[in-house]
Design a protein around this motif. Structure first.
Motif, mmCIF file in Angstrom:
data_model
loop_
_atom_site.group_PDB
_atom_site.id
_atom_site.type_symbol
_atom_site.label_atom_id
_atom_site.label_comp_id
_atom_site.label_asym_id
_atom_site.label_seq_id
_atom_site.Cartn_x
_atom_site.Cartn_y
_atom_site.Cartn_z
ATOM 1 N N ALA A 14 0.838 -1.212 0.000
ATOM 2 C CA ALA A 14 0.000 0.000 0.000
ATOM 3 C C ALA A 14 0.869 1.257 0.000
ATOM 4 C CB ALA A 14 -0.930 -0.016 1.211
ATOM 5 N N ARG A 15 1.931 1.247 0.774
ATOM 6 C CA ARG A 15 2.838 2.406 0.810
ATOM 7 C C ARG A 15 3.581 2.565 -0.504
ATOM 8 N NH1 ARG A 15 4.911 1.630 7.004
ATOM 9 N NH2 ARG A 15 2.962 2.335 7.924
ATOM 10 N N GLU A 16 3.871 1.452 -1.156
ATOM 11 C CA GLU A 16 4.564 1.514 -2.438
ATOM 12 C C GLU A 16 3.731 2.207 -3.510
ATOM 13 O OE1 GLU A 16 7.336 -2.472 -2.242
ATOM 14 O OE2 GLU A 16 5.357 -2.596 -3.169
ATOM 15 N N ARG A 17 2.438 2.069 -3.423
ATOM 16 C CA ARG A 17 1.575 2.728 -4.413
ATOM 17 C C ARG A 17 1.762 4.242 -4.362
ATOM 18 N NH1 ARG A 17 -1.574 -1.829 -3.279
ATOM 19 N NH2 ARG A 17 -2.777 -0.977 -1.562
ATOM 20 N N GLN A 18 2.117 4.769 -3.196
ATOM 21 C CA GLN A 18 2.347 6.206 -3.066
ATOM 22 C C GLN A 18 3.763 6.581 -3.493
ATOM 23 O OE1 GLN A 18 1.426 6.886 1.047
ATOM 24 N NE2 GLN A 18 -0.764 6.922 0.688
ATOM 25 N N SER A 19 4.737 5.743 -3.164
ATOM 26 C CA SER A 19 6.131 6.077 -3.433
ATOM 27 C C SER A 19 6.590 5.681 -4.834
ATOM 28 C CB SER A 19 7.052 5.398 -2.410
ATOM 29 O OG SER A 19 7.102 4.000 -2.635
ATOM 30 N N GLY A 20 5.944 4.668 -5.423
ATOM 31 C CA GLY A 20 6.363 4.202 -6.728
ATOM 32 C C GLY A 20 7.549 3.256 -6.691
ATOM 33 N N ARG A 21 8.056 2.943 -5.517
ATOM 34 C CA ARG A 21 9.181 2.016 -5.371
ATOM 35 C C ARG A 21 8.661 0.626 -5.035
ATOM 36 N NH1 ARG A 21 14.119 4.250 -2.055
ATOM 37 N NH2 ARG A 21 14.828 2.266 -2.886
ATOM 38 N N ARG A 22 9.420 -0.381 -5.425
ATOM 39 C CA ARG A 22 9.043 -1.774 -5.150
ATOM 40 C C ARG A 22 10.094 -2.415 -4.263
ATOM 41 N NH1 ARG A 22 4.957 -5.690 -5.756
ATOM 42 N NH2 ARG A 22 5.917 -7.723 -5.992
ATOM 43 N N THR A 23 9.646 -2.973 -3.156
ATOM 44 C CA THR A 23 10.515 -3.656 -2.204
ATOM 45 C C THR A 23 10.266 -5.156 -2.308
ATOM 46 O OG1 THR A 23 10.382 -1.790 -0.677
ATOM 47 C CG2 THR A 23 11.090 -3.901 0.246
ATOM 48 N N PRO A 24 11.306 -5.943 -2.572
ATOM 49 C CA PRO A 24 11.120 -7.396 -2.591
ATOM 50 C C PRO A 24 10.738 -7.901 -1.194
ATOM 51 C CG PRO A 24 13.193 -6.805 -3.623
ATOM 52 C CD PRO A 24 12.664 -5.574 -2.948
ATOM 53 N N ILE A 25 9.760 -8.793 -1.134
ATOM 54 C CA ILE A 25 9.328 -9.359 0.147
ATOM 55 C C ILE A 25 9.472 -10.873 0.079
ATOM 56 C CG2 ILE A 25 7.411 -9.686 1.753
ATOM 57 C CD1 ILE A 25 6.278 -7.012 0.787
#
Length: 76
Positions: A14-25
């Motif tokens: 959800a936070r990535e949708r705002q930042s545009g960055r993708r964090t591998p999980i």
């Protein structure tokens, strides 16, 4: 109490949708059946390791998700 991995992954996505960055999980589980659960995939978890797992498997998974070059340089 606390937050489970699926809920944490949903918050990160959800936070990535705002930042545009993708964090591998990478999810960790003792349950082989749970590792293939639809809920895990839908939450945005990129890979799941079933423990116990060895360092080679973890390294391979991180290199695959982060790209071998980015992983080696410490970038995530």
């Amino acid at each position: 109490s606390g937050i489970d991995g699926v809920s944490a992954a949903r918050l990160v996505r959800a936070r990535e949708r705002q930042s545009g960055r993708r964090t591998p999980i990478v999810g960790l589980t003792p349950d082989a059946v749970r590792a293939h659960d639809r809920e895990i995939h839908e939450a945005g978890i990129d890979a799941t390791l079933i423990y116990p797992f060895d360092a080679d498997r973890l390294s391979w998974t991180l290199a695959r998700l982060c790209g071998a070059r980015g992983f080696e340089s410490g970038a995530a």
